[in-house]
Scaffold this motif. Structure first.
Motif, PDB file in Angstrom:
ATOM      1  N   MET A   4     -20.526 -24.234  -2.224  1.00 37.65           N
ATOM      2  CA  MET A   4     -20.672 -25.424  -3.052  1.00 37.65           C
ATOM      3  C   MET A   4     -22.057 -25.395  -3.682  1.00 37.65           C
ATOM      4  SD  MET A   4     -20.640 -29.469  -2.121  1.00 37.65           S
ATOM      5  CE  MET A   4     -22.270 -29.311  -1.389  1.00 37.65           C
ATOM      6  N   SER A  14     -24.605 -27.132  -6.959  1.00 34.86           N
ATOM      7  CA  SER A  14     -24.702 -28.305  -7.819  1.00 34.86           C
ATOM      8  C   SER A  14     -25.906 -28.196  -8.737  1.00 34.86           C
ATOM      9  CB  SER A  14     -24.813 -29.580  -6.975  1.00 34.86           C
ATOM     10  OG  SER A  14     -26.007 -29.572  -6.216  1.00 34.86           O
ATOM     11  N   GLU A  57     -27.914 -30.437 -12.351  1.00 33.44           N
ATOM     12  CA  GLU A  57     -27.956 -31.599 -13.232  1.00 33.44           C
ATOM     13  C   GLU A  57     -27.485 -31.224 -14.624  1.00 33.44           C
ATOM     14  OE1 GLU A  57     -31.723 -33.697 -14.851  1.00 33.44           O
ATOM     15  OE2 GLU A  57     -31.198 -34.810 -13.023  1.00 33.44           O
ATOM     16  N   GLU A  58     -26.829 -32.150 -15.267  1.00 33.57           N
ATOM     17  CA  GLU A  58     -26.347 -31.962 -16.636  1.00 33.57           C
ATOM     18  C   GLU A  58     -27.481 -31.461 -17.529  1.00 33.57           C
ATOM     19  OE1 GLU A  58     -23.753 -34.639 -19.833  1.00 33.57           O
ATOM     20  OE2 GLU A  58     -25.020 -35.619 -18.331  1.00 33.57           O
ATOM     21  N   ALA A 107     -17.799 -29.261 -14.009  1.00 36.51           N
ATOM     22  CA  ALA A 107     -17.546 -29.552 -12.595  1.00 36.51           C
ATOM     23  C   ALA A 107     -16.095 -29.226 -12.257  1.00 36.51           C
ATOM     24  CB  ALA A 107     -17.843 -31.015 -12.301  1.00 36.51           C
ATOM     25  N   GLN A 141     -17.121 -24.353  -5.287  1.00 38.33           N
ATOM     26  CA  GLN A 141     -17.075 -25.664  -5.933  1.00 38.33           C
ATOM     27  C   GLN A 141     -18.369 -25.893  -6.707  1.00 38.33           C
ATOM     28  OE1 GLN A 141     -16.908 -29.114  -3.375  1.00 38.33           O
ATOM     29  NE2 GLN A 141     -15.986 -30.379  -4.960  1.00 38.33           N
ATOM     30  N   VAL A 142     -18.235 -26.197  -7.990  1.00 35.31           N
ATOM     31  CA  VAL A 142     -19.380 -26.511  -8.841  1.00 35.31           C
ATOM     32  C   VAL A 142     -19.386 -28.015  -9.087  1.00 35.31           C
ATOM     33  CG1 VAL A 142     -20.380 -26.254 -11.145  1.00 35.31           C
ATOM     34  CG2 VAL A 142     -19.457 -24.253  -9.956  1.00 35.31           C
ATOM     35  N   GLN A 143     -20.506 -28.652  -8.770  1.00 35.98           N
ATOM     36  CA  GLN A 143     -20.649 -30.086  -8.995  1.00 35.98           C
ATOM     37  C   GLN A 143     -21.794 -30.320  -9.974  1.00 35.98           C
ATOM     38  OE1 GLN A 143     -21.113 -31.718  -5.023  1.00 35.98           O
ATOM     39  NE2 GLN A 143     -18.904 -31.953  -4.824  1.00 35.98           N
ATOM     40  N   VAL A 144     -21.592 -31.268 -10.883  1.00 35.25           N
ATOM     41  CA  VAL A 144     -22.583 -31.558 -11.921  1.00 35.25           C
ATOM     42  C   VAL A 144     -22.970 -33.030 -11.849  1.00 35.25           C
ATOM     43  CG1 VAL A 144     -23.105 -31.491 -14.384  1.00 35.25           C
ATOM     44  CG2 VAL A 144     -21.573 -29.773 -13.392  1.00 35.25           C
ATOM     45  N   ARG A 145     -24.272 -33.287 -11.743  1.00 38.88           N
ATOM     46  CA  ARG A 145     -24.782 -34.656 -11.744  1.00 38.88           C
ATOM     47  C   ARG A 145     -25.108 -35.085 -13.174  1.00 38.88           C
ATOM     48  NH1 ARG A 145     -27.962 -31.991  -8.103  1.00 38.88           N
ATOM     49  NH2 ARG A 145     -29.749 -32.095  -9.519  1.00 38.88           N
ATOM     50  N   LEU A 152     -23.633 -36.365  -4.342  1.00 43.64           N
ATOM     51  CA  LEU A 152     -22.590 -35.505  -4.870  1.00 43.64           C
ATOM     52  C   LEU A 152     -21.342 -35.522  -4.011  1.00 43.64           C
ATOM     53  CD1 LEU A 152     -24.737 -32.443  -5.873  1.00 43.64           C
ATOM     54  CD2 LEU A 152     -23.725 -34.143  -7.371  1.00 43.64           C
TER      55      LEU A 152
END
Length: 245
Positions: free
Chosen positions: A131, A133, A135-136, A201, A216-220, A228
């Motif tokens: 995982m 993550s 930031e935009e 994401a 898993q890619v998460q974007v804030r 997240l």
């Protein structure tokens, strides 16, 4: 067919395979592999009838309270194990709690290895962190590890979308305005996602040969301080002595 009828059918006539296979099931990969000190995210999928049920993660018959994210829209919950240790290796189960019969579970084996021992892994492909993550507007990097027998073609794909796959060529690299893939040809290739957007994401696959592992890619949102991972807060119901969230 009403929901109550489906519920009774699943709980009472589960031996009729054709309906239970559609509505009442839990499944996961047979094994997940991660490096010592890294993290590992396990995906557990379930049938539509289980969307509102309690989900849990077990090791040796004991429920473990970790970061769990349930996504009923995708009929999937994920469990994240951080700071992996070799002692975390073993058999685990994804479970769905049922009131009228034995819980529905799926078993998987977690394997934790020293980074120096990557070439001993039979599955052939793993990731340092399952995982990641960012930031935009920023960049993030995924490091994918592989054994020498899978040292040729590498791919980076959005899960469930084969047309999205990007692959390294004879130069062992790929680059466009949003993604860079670099293969050192000694056991690791690096994927860099540039200028992150919220739509990036998702779940992705690191692939080498016919082997693949999920990331898993998460974007804030830019400037966001929100968490997240949604950690399910469990509490014990005093009257019924059951776990809920």
């Amino acid at each position: 067919m009403t929901k109550s009828f489906i519920s009774n059918w699943c709980l009472t006539f589960n031996d009729f395979h054709f309906l239970s296979a559609v509505l009442c099931w839990v499944t996961t990969q047979k094994e997940f592999i991660g490096p010592e000190g890294g993290s590992l995210t396990v995906q557990c999928r379930y049938g539509s009838h289980y969307a509102d049920h309690v989900k849990y993660w077990c090791h040796g018959g004991t429920r473990i309270f970790l970061s769990i994210f349930d996504d009923p829209a995708r009929l999937m919950f994920t469990v994240t194990i951080n700071d992996l240790k070799e002692t975390d290796s073993g058999w685990y189960s994804c479970g769905v709690e049922l009131a009228s019969r034995a819980d529905d579970v799926a078993y998987t084996e977690v394997k934790v290895f020293h980074v120096c021992c990557i070439f001993m892994i039979s599955a052939g492909v793993s990731v340092v962190n399952s995982m990641v993550s960012g930031e935009e507007g920023s960049s993030l990097t995924v490091q994918c590890l592989y054994t020498q027998r899978f040292r040729y073609l590498k791919k980076w794909c959005r899960s469930g979308d084969p047309s999205s796959c990007l692959s390294t060529g004879s130069e062992a690299s790929y680059e466009d305005t949003s993604v860079t893939i670099s293969d050192d040809r000694t056991g690791a290739f690096t994927v860099t996602l540039k200028k992150l957007q919220m739509r990036d994401a998702d779940w992705y696959l690191c692939s080498a040969g016919q082997q693949q592992v999920a990331v898993q890619v998460q974007v804030r949102p830019h400037g966001s301080t929100s968490k997240l991972i949604k950690s399910l807060s469990y509490f014990r119901h005093k009257k019924h002595n059951k776990l809920h969230f």
